[in-house]
Scaffold this motif. Structure first.
Motif, mmCIF file in Angstrom:
data_model
loop_
_atom_site.group_PDB
_atom_site.id
_atom_site.type_symbol
_atom_site.label_atom_id
_atom_site.label_comp_id
_atom_site.label_asym_id
_atom_site.label_seq_id
_atom_site.Cartn_x
_atom_site.Cartn_y
_atom_site.Cartn_z
ATOM 1 N N ARG A 16 0.351 -6.467 -8.932
ATOM 2 C CA ARG A 16 -0.715 -6.496 -7.779
ATOM 3 C C ARG A 16 -0.235 -6.413 -6.544
ATOM 4 N N LYS A 17 1.013 -6.976 -6.135
ATOM 5 C CA LYS A 17 1.298 -6.991 -4.957
ATOM 6 C C LYS A 17 1.921 -5.407 -4.665
ATOM 7 N N TRP A 20 -0.952 -3.178 -3.893
ATOM 8 C CA TRP A 20 -1.410 -3.339 -2.518
ATOM 9 C C TRP A 20 -0.587 -2.646 -1.445
ATOM 10 N N LYS A 21 0.839 -2.858 -1.655
ATOM 11 C CA LYS A 21 1.607 -2.107 -0.774
ATOM 12 C C LYS A 21 1.583 -0.629 -0.990
ATOM 13 N N LYS A 23 -1.130 1.139 -1.531
ATOM 14 C CA LYS A 23 -2.416 1.759 -1.045
ATOM 15 C C LYS A 23 -1.991 1.597 0.621
#
Length: 56
Positions: A16-17, A20-21, A23
């Motif tokens: 998930r991290k 997010w990074k 994007k």
């Protein structure tokens, strides 16, 4: 009474991290590209009036 939920696995949290990074990285790359094209005068997405053009 509140019951604690199950713990998220490390791999799921890292995934998930990373998403997010990624994007954020893509958005920053697009913003930089748009800024460069605007400064070079080759931007087709919108019109920017520069101070030299306005004063003449």
């Amino acid at each position: 009474m509140a019951v604690p939920k199950k713990k998220t696995s490390k791999s799921k949290a890292k995934s998930r991290k990373a998403t997010w990074k990624r994007k954020a990285w893509v958005q920053s790359k697009l913003a930089l590209s748009l800024a460069k094209s605007t400064l070079s005068g080759k931007s087709n997405s919108f019109i920017v009036q520069r101070e030299e053009e306005v004063s003449n």
